[in-house]
Design an enzyme around this catalytic site. Structure first.
Site, PDB file in Angstrom:
ATOM      1  N   ASP A   1      13.472   6.086  -9.087  1.00  0.00           N
ATOM      2  CA  ASP A   1      12.607   7.239  -8.825  1.00  0.00           C
ATOM      3  C   ASP A   1      13.124   8.507  -9.509  1.00  0.00           C
ATOM      4  O   ASP A   1      14.200   8.501 -10.103  1.00  0.00           O
ATOM      5  CB  ASP A   1      12.448   7.464  -7.302  1.00  0.00           C
ATOM      6  CG  ASP A   1      13.747   7.277  -6.530  1.00  0.00           C
ATOM      7  OD1 ASP A   1      14.813   7.478  -7.119  1.00  0.00           O
ATOM      8  OD2 ASP A   1      13.675   6.933  -5.346  1.00  0.00           O
TER       9      ASP A   1
ATOM     10  N   ASN B   1      14.707   7.089   7.904  1.00  0.00           N
ATOM     11  CA  ASN B   1      13.326   6.830   8.344  1.00  0.00           C
ATOM     12  C   ASN B   1      12.795   5.490   7.815  1.00  0.00           C
ATOM     13  O   ASN B   1      11.625   5.187   7.967  1.00  0.00           O
ATOM     14  CB  ASN B   1      12.401   7.972   7.911  1.00  0.00           C
ATOM     15  CG  ASN B   1      12.302   8.103   6.397  1.00  0.00           C
ATOM     16  OD1 ASN B   1      12.869   7.302   5.657  1.00  0.00           O
ATOM     17  ND2 ASN B   1      11.586   9.108   5.930  1.00  0.00           N
TER      18      ASN B   1
ATOM     19  N   HIS C   1      12.762   4.539   4.595  1.00  0.00           N
ATOM     20  CA  HIS C   1      12.214   4.503   3.235  1.00  0.00           C
ATOM     21  C   HIS C   1      13.100   3.698   2.286  1.00  0.00           C
ATOM     22  O   HIS C   1      14.313   3.617   2.473  1.00  0.00           O
ATOM     23  CB  HIS C   1      11.916   5.911   2.681  1.00  0.00           C
ATOM     24  CG  HIS C   1      13.101   6.744   2.327  1.00  0.00           C
ATOM     25  ND1 HIS C   1      13.100   8.119   2.381  1.00  0.00           N
ATOM     26  CD2 HIS C   1      14.334   6.417   1.893  1.00  0.00           C
ATOM     27  CE1 HIS C   1      14.261   8.583   1.992  1.00  0.00           C
ATOM     28  NE2 HIS C   1      15.027   7.577   1.696  1.00  0.00           N
TER      29      HIS C   1
ATOM     30  N   GLU D   1       8.044   6.678   1.439  1.00  0.00           N
ATOM     31  CA  GLU D   1       8.237   7.195   2.790  1.00  0.00           C
ATOM     32  C   GLU D   1       7.360   6.391   3.755  1.00  0.00           C
ATOM     33  O   GLU D   1       6.429   5.694   3.331  1.00  0.00           O
ATOM     34  CB  GLU D   1       7.835   8.678   2.830  1.00  0.00           C
ATOM     35  CG  GLU D   1       8.630   9.597   1.891  1.00  0.00           C
ATOM     36  CD  GLU D   1      10.040   9.920   2.374  1.00  0.00           C
ATOM     37  OE1 GLU D   1      10.599   9.177   3.199  1.00  0.00           O
ATOM     38  OE2 GLU D   1      10.591  10.925   1.899  1.00  0.00           O
TER      39      GLU D   1
HETATM   40  P1  PGA Z   1      21.853   7.612   1.417  1.00  0.00           P
HETATM   41  O1  PGA Z   1      20.310   7.639   1.090  1.00  0.00           O
HETATM   42  O2  PGA Z   1      22.415   6.463   0.671  1.00  0.00           O
HETATM   43  O3  PGA Z   1      22.343   8.945   0.910  1.00  0.00           O
HETATM   44  O4  PGA Z   1      21.982   7.460   2.897  1.00  0.00           O
HETATM   45  C1  PGA Z   1      19.584   6.479   1.156  1.00  0.00           C
HETATM   46  C2  PGA Z   1      18.138   6.772   0.876  1.00  0.00           C
HETATM   47  O5  PGA Z   1      17.641   7.819   1.310  1.00  0.00           O
HETATM   48  O6  PGA Z   1      17.492   5.931   0.228  1.00  0.00           O
END
Ligand code: PGA
Length: 270
Positions: free
Chosen positions: A67, A136, A138, A143
Site C-alpha cells: 500500500d 481493528n 485490517h 479497514e
Molecule cells: P503494526 O501495524 O505492525 O505497527 O502493529 C500493523 C498494521 O497496522 O497493519
C-alpha cells in the site's frame, strides 16, 4: 490455516525469515509481497543478516508493496516506499527494476491500480505475502467494512488512522486521508501468506481473526479462506486463542505429517 506460536517476537521474526529463506531456496526469482508497520521490522533485520551471511540473495527477487499513502512522494519519510527502502531494500542487492510499488501521486489512480494488479499477474503472482494486522483487524489498508473480494484501489483512511499519523507530519494539512492498497481479493490470490503478530494488544483481534466468523468487520478473518495462510505469532498475541494447545500440538507433529506425505504412496483414484 496454520497457527505457529513462538515464544517471543524474536522467534516470530526468525521463523518467518526461515520460511522466506526456504521459499527462496526453491525459487531464486521469488516474488515477495511486503508490508510496513512495526511488526515486520525484526523480520527485515533478520533478512538483512541472512543476506550478509550469504544465506539469501535478492538479485532475482521481485518485490510488491502492499500500500501507499496518496499524496506522498517516494522520498517522504512517512511514505511506504521510503520505509521499505530504508528498512530493507537499500541494505540488500534488490534490483530497482524488480521493486514494484503503488505510487502516492499517480495521474490516474484507477488506471494505476489496474496496472499494479496486472504487474502482479505478469510476475506470476505473489509467492509469499507478508502481512501485519491492525488492532481493528485490517490487513494492508483494508479497514473494517472492506469487501472481501476487493481489488487494489483507493481507500479512505479511518479518522483514528489519520489522528494516529498526525505526530509524524509537520502540519495537519499534510496528514494523508487516502491511500492506495491491495484489496482483500488481491491478497487472497497470493500463493501463500505469512501474517505476523506480537504483543498482548493484538491478542483480542488475533482470536477474532483466527477463531471468529469470516467477516468484513474483521478483514484478516478473510484469511480463513486462503489455502496457504500461516499466522506466526508470539505467546502474548496467542493468549486469547481457545485452541492454542491444538495449534502447539499440530506444530510439534508437523514434521511427522510431512514425512507421511512423502512416504505414503497414493492409491490410484486418490
Ligand atoms: P503494526 O501495524 O505492525 O505497527 O502493529 C500493523 C498494521 O497496522 O497493519
Amino acid at each position: 490455516m496454520e497457527v505457529i506460536i513462538k515464544k517471543d517476537y524474536d522467534n516470530v521474526c526468525a521463523e518467518s525469515a526461515e520460511i522466506i529463506q526456504e521459499a527462496w531456496g526453491q525459487e531464486k526469482a521469488l516474488v515477495l509481497g511486503f508490508a510496513t508497520g512495526n511488526t515486520p521490522l525484526g523480520l527485515y533485520k533478520r533478512l538483512i543478516e541472512l543476506y550478509n551471511q550469504g544465506g539469501i540473495d535478492f538479485a532475482s527477487v521481485k518485490a510488491f508493496n502492499l500500500d501507499e499513502y496518496v499524496g506522498l512522494e517516494e522520498s517522504h519519510p512517512q511514505s511506504f516506499a521510503y520505509y521499505m527502502d530504508h528498512h530493507l531494500f537499500r541494505h540488500v542487492n534488490m534490483k530497482k527494476e524488480n521493486i514494484f510499488r503503488l505510487r502516492g501521486s499517480p495521474a490516474d489512480i484507477e488506471a494505476h491500480c489496474r496496472s499494479y494488479e496486472r504487474k502482479i499477474q505478469e510476475a506470476g503472482g505473489i509467492e509469499v505475502q507478508i502481512l501485519g494486522i491492525g488492532k481493528n483487524g485490517h490487513i494492508a489498508f483494508n479497514e473494517p467494512g472492506s469487501s472481501l473480494s476487493s481489488r487494489t484501489r483507493l481507500k479512505i483512511l479511518t479518522p483514528e488512522t489519520v489522528a494516529a499519523n498526525r505526530p509524524f507530519f509537520r502540519d495537519e494539512s499534510e496528514v494523508p486521508r487516502f491511500c492506495l492498497t491491495m484489496g482483500i481479493g488481491t491478497i487472497l490470490e497470493t500463493k501463500s501468506v505469512l501474517l505476523l503478530a506480537s504483543g498482548k494488544e493484538k491478542a483480542g483481534i488475533i482470536s477474532q481473526a483466527i477463531e471468529g466468523p469470516v467477516s468484513a468487520s474483521v478483514p484478516a478473518s478473510a484469511l480463513q479462506l486462503h489455502a496457504r495462510a500461516k499466522y506466526i505469532i508470539d505467546e502474548a498475541a496467542a493468549s486469547k486463542l481457545e485452541k492454542r494447545d491444538y495449534y502447539l500440538w499440530a506444530y510439534e507433529n508437523r514434521d511427522r505429517a510431512r514425512d507421511l506425505l512423502k512416504i505414503v504412496p497414493l492409491k490410484s483414484g486418490d
